[in-house]
Enzyme design. Structure first.
Site, PDB file in Angstrom:
ATOM      1  N   HIS A  33      51.015  36.412  -9.568  1.00 36.74           N
ATOM      2  CA  HIS A  33      51.672  35.582 -10.576  1.00 36.74           C
ATOM      3  C   HIS A  33      52.566  36.356 -11.531  1.00 36.74           C
ATOM      4  O   HIS A  33      53.079  35.770 -12.482  1.00 36.74           O
ATOM      5  CB  HIS A  33      50.628  34.830 -11.408  1.00 36.74           C
ATOM      6  CG  HIS A  33      50.049  33.636 -10.721  1.00 36.74           C
ATOM      7  ND1 HIS A  33      50.696  32.427 -10.642  1.00 36.74           N
ATOM      8  CD2 HIS A  33      48.879  33.468 -10.070  1.00 36.74           C
ATOM      9  CE1 HIS A  33      49.945  31.559  -9.986  1.00 36.74           C
ATOM     10  NE2 HIS A  33      48.838  32.164  -9.620  1.00 36.74           N
ATOM     11  N   THR A  57      55.961  26.575 -14.859  1.00 33.91           N
ATOM     12  CA  THR A  57      55.589  25.203 -14.481  1.00 33.91           C
ATOM     13  C   THR A  57      56.001  24.214 -15.568  1.00 33.91           C
ATOM     14  O   THR A  57      56.193  23.034 -15.284  1.00 33.91           O
ATOM     15  CB  THR A  57      54.081  25.083 -14.213  1.00 33.91           C
ATOM     16  OG1 THR A  57      53.348  25.635 -15.310  1.00 33.91           O
ATOM     17  CG2 THR A  57      53.697  25.806 -12.933  1.00 33.91           C
ATOM     18  N   LYS A  83      57.515  20.187 -15.509  1.00 30.06           N
ATOM     19  CA  LYS A  83      56.988  19.055 -16.288  1.00 30.06           C
ATOM     20  C   LYS A  83      58.082  18.418 -17.132  1.00 30.06           C
ATOM     21  O   LYS A  83      58.164  17.187 -17.246  1.00 30.06           O
ATOM     22  CB  LYS A  83      55.826  19.529 -17.160  1.00 30.06           C
ATOM     23  CG  LYS A  83      54.641  20.045 -16.365  1.00 30.06           C
ATOM     24  CD  LYS A  83      53.696  20.855 -17.226  1.00 30.06           C
ATOM     25  CE  LYS A  83      52.726  21.655 -16.388  1.00 30.06           C
ATOM     26  NZ  LYS A  83      51.967  22.656 -17.153  1.00 30.06           N
ATOM     27  N   LYS A 106      59.889  36.007 -22.385  1.00 34.81           N
ATOM     28  CA  LYS A 106      60.177  34.572 -22.388  1.00 34.81           C
ATOM     29  C   LYS A 106      61.303  34.235 -23.371  1.00 34.81           C
ATOM     30  O   LYS A 106      61.844  33.149 -23.362  1.00 34.81           O
ATOM     31  CB  LYS A 106      58.910  33.774 -22.692  1.00 34.81           C
ATOM     32  CG  LYS A 106      57.867  33.889 -21.578  1.00 34.81           C
ATOM     33  CD  LYS A 106      56.597  33.124 -21.917  1.00 34.81           C
ATOM     34  CE  LYS A 106      55.530  33.298 -20.835  1.00 34.81           C
ATOM     35  NZ  LYS A 106      55.843  32.579 -19.588  1.00 34.81           N
ATOM     36  N   LYS A 108      55.737  27.426 -24.851  1.00 34.84           N
ATOM     37  CA  LYS A 108      55.110  28.284 -23.856  1.00 34.84           C
ATOM     38  C   LYS A 108      54.523  29.478 -24.587  1.00 34.84           C
ATOM     39  O   LYS A 108      54.748  29.665 -25.788  1.00 34.84           O
ATOM     40  CB  LYS A 108      56.114  28.745 -22.800  1.00 34.84           C
ATOM     41  CG  LYS A 108      57.343  29.432 -23.359  1.00 34.84           C
ATOM     42  CD  LYS A 108      58.324  29.783 -22.248  1.00 34.84           C
ATOM     43  CE  LYS A 108      58.978  28.537 -21.691  1.00 34.84           C
ATOM     44  NZ  LYS A 108      59.120  28.522 -20.254  1.00 34.84           N
ATOM     45  N   ARG A 109      53.761  30.270 -23.868  1.00 31.77           N
ATOM     46  CA  ARG A 109      53.184  31.484 -24.448  1.00 31.77           C
ATOM     47  C   ARG A 109      54.288  32.333 -25.076  1.00 31.77           C
ATOM     48  O   ARG A 109      55.363  32.489 -24.511  1.00 31.77           O
ATOM     49  CB  ARG A 109      52.461  32.249 -23.337  1.00 31.77           C
ATOM     50  CG  ARG A 109      51.822  33.554 -23.745  1.00 31.77           C
ATOM     51  CD  ARG A 109      50.886  34.033 -22.638  1.00 31.77           C
ATOM     52  NE  ARG A 109      51.556  34.157 -21.350  1.00 31.77           N
ATOM     53  CZ  ARG A 109      52.102  35.296 -20.903  1.00 31.77           C
ATOM     54  NH1 ARG A 109      52.074  36.387 -21.639  1.00 31.77           N
ATOM     55  NH2 ARG A 109      52.672  35.339 -19.707  1.00 31.77           N
TER      56      ARG A 109
END
Length: 814
Positions: free
Chosen positions: A360, A656, A660, A554, A548-549
């Site tokens: 991952h 993911t 969504k 990111k 998100k985290r």
């Protein structure tokens, strides 16, 4: 289950009286929620017998193949709402409760999110469990029952603080404790060897025992009540509950309770801080704990029906979700050799044929490595097996390849005083998959290129998916109803049927209805924000969302710099800013990740500046939504217009959240990273906003060290102004508050290419705002995204795992 609302009401009232012993009108909201869950669970249990029949169609001695999904996280969220829809009784229950003056929404609100995960890894695992049950696969989760979860995020003066997530305070009604199924897990001690019947026999002695007690949660998918799978979570308990009374009576209360505390710490929290040796040891304990307990239970069950483990891999598939459960490999070897008396070669063939591995991440810090001394001391027998796996692997490589020594520098399992868990997972599995096309290509060509040369046949891509019934049907009922009225309800069972929505892309009336649904969802989220934070936001504004985290790769920072640039532009010329914007953030930073915490503080500082400027009232608001979790996500996704997926290209394995958002009609603004690449392939450039460096460019810049962040600073006046604001008191009183961020961009050369991608990001954002200014075009694009989102259903992903990895046939029970 219940024929009508009358039969439900009768059963509910009877159950309430049985459990509470008081009239319904005197019951608390929790009493009423408790009763409903107990009633549903009892009805579910009546279906277990049929489930067992389905799982054992070949006869009691030959059960069908079972899949066991080992994961450190299972982010299942709340279950009641989802299960009522899956069972098909939501309307009956809602109407029946209404006649009893109970609002079902209030009961759903009583349930707490299960503290069993953090982000995409855990939510993916939960989606997969649902889709396995939906597909008719006997697939079960195996993890840890964390007493306090990860943590509950509190924002104090703009800073993240962590408090224990006491989600089990009132118990967890969906679980069933199974003390008779407990397993003893052994740590430390010594291994004694002896020769017996011409073979080496190993005895683990003087070990420290821990009792692993299972708690089972039923997994129920849509309209498939008669195929109920199981999520088994293990709790660490002392083998003996006796108190050291002598020490206690001497006043040494801490020491008297130390053994109990030390044992229970194993299942206290997810991802304990590991910057010290004690924390590292605790994490390794956790990983072996749920692996040893899970495999012990699986083997016990298999032997009960088969007697022997000779054909174990034909009846069992064990999947390890990232490297946390990689100890499944040596632990299964230990069971086969030490307990079953098999030889090494036979044990190894069974192990490799049983186990499969999903990678991952390509982030180096996320690829687990354990110091040899720590590993050997805590898991002496397991270390011996890992050492032997490494020795035999090295012999194999040196025999087969002329440049074997070079290959072993990257692929050895034990090297540089560390045990490399990803390498162990690759060597000991029959299948290794990435989770998006780009991610898999990077694994093959860069990260694991030597392994790909050795084991090319093992590697494949299985792009992630999400449960569209959870994140569209349940989370966005108005949109789901609009879709069903337009194309029927086949899409609920077959996500690909959403493609039928394409025929409505040119119909103004349908697009207007779609816009109305989106507006109502935005109004609901605006009400939540107003209630929780006192911030008024315009539901007609562009909802630009990044949840998100919090992590440097990111690039929440890139988003913040954009907002700062927009504000600076407004300051210079108020008329130059077209449109109205609401920027929404959410996510947690790891407790020890101070840089990520600085990003959170920066978001709040910018929010305070902008939200406090009366001139910006109609133009822009910035909101950080505290303690992001599944339930909050289910409110945010339906309200989003623009989905921020802006990680540095090549760093995000898949993502993911992007899927969504897409399912709920948000348009993606993002880099060609992870599954964004496949989203772009699905919708085309017309219906998303792609920008920035490509993965190969990032890799090239990194390898050649040819990128100079100072060049961006000197040549871009907008960036220069923003960076100087970071290094001043323009946002907060302390000019050093964001120095670490400033230094990361310039002094340490902008590792994640934030400055390099900034101009292209601003241009993409401009394209997005212009597109939003033309509602008919925007909602045509929104509908296009919804119509193409079915390919990202976890149902598709699970079918691919079943066929290519687990070698099991999907057999949905109708």
């Amino acid at each position: 289950m219940f024929a009508d609302k009358k039969s439900f009401k009768d059963a509910y009232l009877e159950k309430f009286a049985e459990i509470k012993g008081t009239p319904l009108e005197k019951g608390t909201l929790w009493d009423k929620y408790h009763t409903l869950v107990v009633l549903i669970k009892e009805e579910i249990s009546l279906c277990r017998a049929f489930t067992n029949y389905v799982h054992h169609q070949k006869g009691p001695q030959q059960p069908g193949k079972q899949v066991y999904y080992f994961s450190m996280e299972f982010l299942i969220g709340k279950l009641l709402h989802n299960y009522l829809i899956n069972i098909g009784i939501y309307d009956i229950v809602a109407e029946g409760l209404k006649e009893l003056n109970i609002d079902l929404a209030d009961l759903i609100g009583e349930e707490r999110d299960a503290g069993l995960g953090n982000g995409g890894l855990g939510r993916l695992a939960a989606c997969f469990l649902d889709s396995m049950a939906f597909a008719g696969i006997a697939g079960h989760g195996n993890g840890i029952r964390y007493k306090y979860g990860l943590f509950e995020q509190k924002i104090v003066n703009g800073y993240q603080t962590e408090v224990a997530d006491n989600w089990l305070k009132n118990g967890y009604l969906w679980e069933t404790r199974k003390p008779d199924k407990a397993i003893v897990v052994k740590y430390k001690g010594q291994v004694r060897t002896e020769v017996k019947d011409n073979r080496l026999v190993f005895h683990h002695e003087n070990y420290e025992p821990v009792l692993a007690v299972p708690y089972d949660i039923p997994i129920i998918s849509y309209e498939n009540l008669f195929l109920i799978n199981n999520l088994r979570l293990w709790s660490a308990e002392p083998l003996s509950s006796e108190l050291d009374l002598a020490l206690f009576n001497q006043g040494d209360f801490t020491q008297a309770l130390s053994y109990k505390s030390e044992v229970e710490a194993i299942s206290n929290i997810l991802y304990p801080e590991d910057s010290n040796l004690a924390g590292r040891e605790l994490r390794l304990k956790q990983e072996y704990f749920f692996v040893a307990a899970g495999l012990g239970a699986i083997v016990r069950s298999y032997k009960k029906s088969h007697g022997s483990l000779k054909n174990f891999s034909q009846g069992v598939a064990i999947h390890i979700n990232d490297t946390h459960p990689a100890l499944c490999i040596p632990e299964l070897m230990r069971i086969l050799i030490d307990e079953e008396g098999m030889g090494w070669d036979e044990s190894w063939n069974i192990t490799v044929d049983t186990i499969s591995y999903t990678n991952h991440t390509i982030m180096p810090e996320a690829l687990e490595k354990w110091p040899v001394d720590l590993f050997r001391n805590l898991l002496p027998r397991i270390f011996m097996i890992v050492e032997e796996i490494d020795r035999r692997y090295r012999q194999y490589i040196l025999r087969r390849f002329l440049n074997g020594e070079e290959l072993l520098k990257t692929t050895g399992i034990i090297k540089d005083g560390q045990i490399w868990m990803a390498n162990l997972a690759i060597v000991g599995s029959h299948s290794i998959n990435g989770v998006s096309k780009l991610h898999t290509d990077i694994l093959k060509k860069h990260m694991f290129k030597d392994f790909h040369r050795i084991y090319g046949y093992k590697f494949l891509n299985l792009t992630n998916g999400v449960n569209h019934r959870r994140f569209l049907l349940t989370a966005n009922p108005e949109l789901a109803q609009l879709i069903t009225e337009a194309i029927g309800d086949e899409w609920i069972s077959n996500g690909n049927a959403l493609k039928d929505l394409h025929k409505f892309r040119e119909e103004p009336a349908f697009l207007e209805d779609l816009a109305k649904v989106k507006l109502r969802n935005k109004e609901k989220l605006a009400q939540i924000i107003k209630k929780e934070q006192g911030i008024d936001i315009d539901p007609h504004s562009l909802f630009d969302v990044q949840v998100k985290r919090i992590h440097a790769y990111k690039r929440q920072l890139l988003n913040v710099l954009k907002i700062m640039a927009l504000y600076n532009q407004f300051q210079e010329d108020p008329n130059s800013v077209d449109g109205s914007f609401t920027f929404i953030f959410g996510g947690k930073a790891a407790p020890g990740y101070h840089y990520a915490k600085s990003i959170i503080k920066l978001i709040h500082a910018v929010a305070q500046k902008i939200n406090g400027d009366p001139r910006m009232k109609e133009i822009c608001k910035v909101v950080f939504m505290e303690n992001f979790n599944v339930s909050l996500a289910e409110r945010i996704y339906p309200a989003a217009d623009l989905s921020e997926q802006i990680s540095t290209a090549g760093k995000e394995a898949s993502g993911t959240g992007n899927m969504k958002f897409m399912m709920n009609g948000a348009l993606t603004i993002g880099t060609l990273d992870g599954a964004n690449v496949e989203i772009r392939e699905a919708v085309g450039d017309e219906h998303c906003f792609i920008f920035g460096l490509r993965a190969e460019e990032v890799i090239d810049y990194t390898l050649n060290r040819s990128y100079k962040a100072w060049d961006q600073y000197h040549t871009n006046s907008i960036l220069k102004e923003i960076l100087e604001q970071l290094n001043s008191d323009s946002l907060v009183e302390n000019p050093q508050e964001f120095r670490a961020i400033y230094d990361s961009l310039l002094l340490y050369n902008d590792e994640f290419f934030v400055l390099k991608d900034f101009p292209a990001y601003m241009e993409a954002f401009q394209r997005a705002t212009e597109h939003y200014g033309e509602p008919e075009k925007w909602y045509s694009s929104s509908l296009y995204n919804i119509a193409e989102s079915g390919r990202f259903s976890s149902d598709r992903t699970i079918r691919e795992y079943a066929h290519h990895v687990w070698r099991i046939r999907c057999r949905r029970v109708e």
